[in-house]
Design a protein around this motif. Sequence first.
Motif, PDB file in Angstrom:
ATOM      1  N   ARG A  92       1.386  -6.388  71.811  1.00 16.19           N
ATOM      2  CA  ARG A  92       2.193  -7.471  71.236  1.00 16.19           C
ATOM      3  C   ARG A  92       2.606  -8.405  72.371  1.00 16.19           C
ATOM      4  NH1 ARG A  92       6.589  -3.998  67.947  1.00 16.19           N
ATOM      5  NH2 ARG A  92       6.574  -2.942  69.961  1.00 16.19           N
ATOM      6  N   ASP A 139      14.863  -0.921  73.094  1.00 16.90           N
ATOM      7  CA  ASP A 139      14.452  -1.207  71.716  1.00 16.90           C
ATOM      8  C   ASP A 139      12.937  -1.238  71.581  1.00 16.90           C
ATOM      9  OD1 ASP A 139      17.067  -1.341  70.909  1.00 16.90           O
ATOM     10  OD2 ASP A 139      17.191  -3.527  70.972  1.00 16.90           O
ATOM     11  N   ARG A 140      12.248  -1.787  72.602  1.00 14.48           N
ATOM     12  CA  ARG A 140      10.787  -1.833  72.549  1.00 14.48           C
ATOM     13  C   ARG A 140      10.211  -0.412  72.556  1.00 14.48           C
ATOM     14  NH1 ARG A 140      12.750  -5.864  72.096  1.00 14.48           N
ATOM     15  NH2 ARG A 140      12.501  -5.112  69.972  1.00 14.48           N
ATOM     16  N   GLU A 143      10.696   1.319  69.259  1.00  8.22           N
ATOM     17  CA  GLU A 143       9.647   0.846  68.353  1.00  8.22           C
ATOM     18  C   GLU A 143       8.324   1.532  68.646  1.00  8.22           C
ATOM     19  OE1 GLU A 143       9.392  -3.344  68.756  1.00  8.22           O
ATOM     20  OE2 GLU A 143      11.312  -3.750  67.759  1.00  8.22           O
ATOM     21  N   LYS A 144       8.002   1.694  69.926  1.00  7.34           N
ATOM     22  CA  LYS A 144       6.757   2.351  70.308  1.00  7.34           C
ATOM     23  C   LYS A 144       6.709   3.786  69.769  1.00  7.34           C
ATOM     24  CE  LYS A 144       6.120  -0.101  74.723  1.00  7.34           C
ATOM     25  NZ  LYS A 144       4.697  -0.448  74.715  1.00  7.34           N
ATOM     26  N   LYS A 187       8.165   5.008  67.146  1.00  6.65           N
ATOM     27  CA  LYS A 187       7.921   4.971  65.707  1.00  6.65           C
ATOM     28  C   LYS A 187       6.469   4.594  65.410  1.00  6.65           C
ATOM     29  CE  LYS A 187      12.708   3.753  64.585  1.00  6.65           C
ATOM     30  NZ  LYS A 187      13.619   2.713  64.037  1.00  6.65           N
ATOM     31  N   MET A 188       5.920   3.667  66.188  1.00  9.41           N
ATOM     32  CA  MET A 188       4.530   3.264  66.008  1.00  9.41           C
ATOM     33  C   MET A 188       3.579   4.425  66.265  1.00  9.41           C
ATOM     34  SD  MET A 188       4.728  -0.446  67.892  1.00  9.41           S
ATOM     35  CE  MET A 188       2.988  -0.360  68.299  1.00  9.41           C
ATOM     36  N   LYS A 214       3.349  -5.249  61.742  1.00 14.64           N
ATOM     37  CA  LYS A 214       4.720  -5.708  61.930  1.00 14.64           C
ATOM     38  C   LYS A 214       5.017  -6.806  60.928  1.00 14.64           C
ATOM     39  CE  LYS A 214       8.037  -7.088  65.469  1.00 14.64           C
ATOM     40  NZ  LYS A 214       8.259  -7.378  66.902  1.00 14.64           N
TER      41      LYS A 214
END
Length: 266
Positions: free
Chosen positions: A182, A202-203, A206-207, A209-210, A223
């Motif tokens: 991204r 936060d990134r 997110e990773k 969860k991805m 996304k």
Amino acid sequence: MWGREVHSHRVLITIRTKFMARDVHINSYLIVATCGGKAKREVSLEELRDHIHQYYIPLGRQFMVLFPEGGFLHKRREISQRFAEKNNLPKLEYVSLPRAGAMKVIMEEVGPHRDQAGTSKSDDRKDNNFNQNNVKILDTKSGDNIEWILDVTIAYPERVPLHLADVVCGFRPACTTHIHYRLYPSAEVPSDPEAMTTWLYDRFIEKDKMLEEFYRTGQFPPKGNTPLVTRPVRQDNVRYFILHLFFIASTFIQYKLWCAMWSCIW
């Protein structure tokens, strides 16, 4: 910069993999990873700050590669989860919470908010050593600062990463490695150190969860309403054969030269 116009963009690439480089490694485009004890990290960060002004900026490099986890996942996960519990953060399974020190140094020195931050610890030293003869080595108006952050997440088949022996010796059968990326404008990153750390955390949340979704379904989640575009990249075996042949030949030539030099000495 240095009397020439620069049209290309500078990009900071943050990467999460199952295993990381350690310490500080420098090459033509600068790879950064900081780990170890606090004192060692502080020394590494100062070396990074100096390297940016001695080599990265003057040589017009376009990319900076940052491994913010800074260690092997199986070694870092437990420490990361204890830190998360202590600081009321989510416990991550597929990644560890990143170290923000290197990113703070990079954004302070070549980030879009560097003039407003004014937090560089080496301003006086830079003025004396890097800005001689009144040459301005960094012009934020000409695109010499970091403009984009490329966020890369790598997923391996069955959560088993490629180890060095697999790459060098080819023991492991051919497999597909999935790379998700991204792009963020660097201006989105807060200049405040605490807010920057939160942004980076936060990134990585997110990773995590991805990657959880990937290992459950075999695909990275899209996304929002943006469809996920996939593109296979196949390795060229002929190219790799030629590269290996070149390195073998160059090693043999160097060996013969050393033998000749040694025979002359003795």
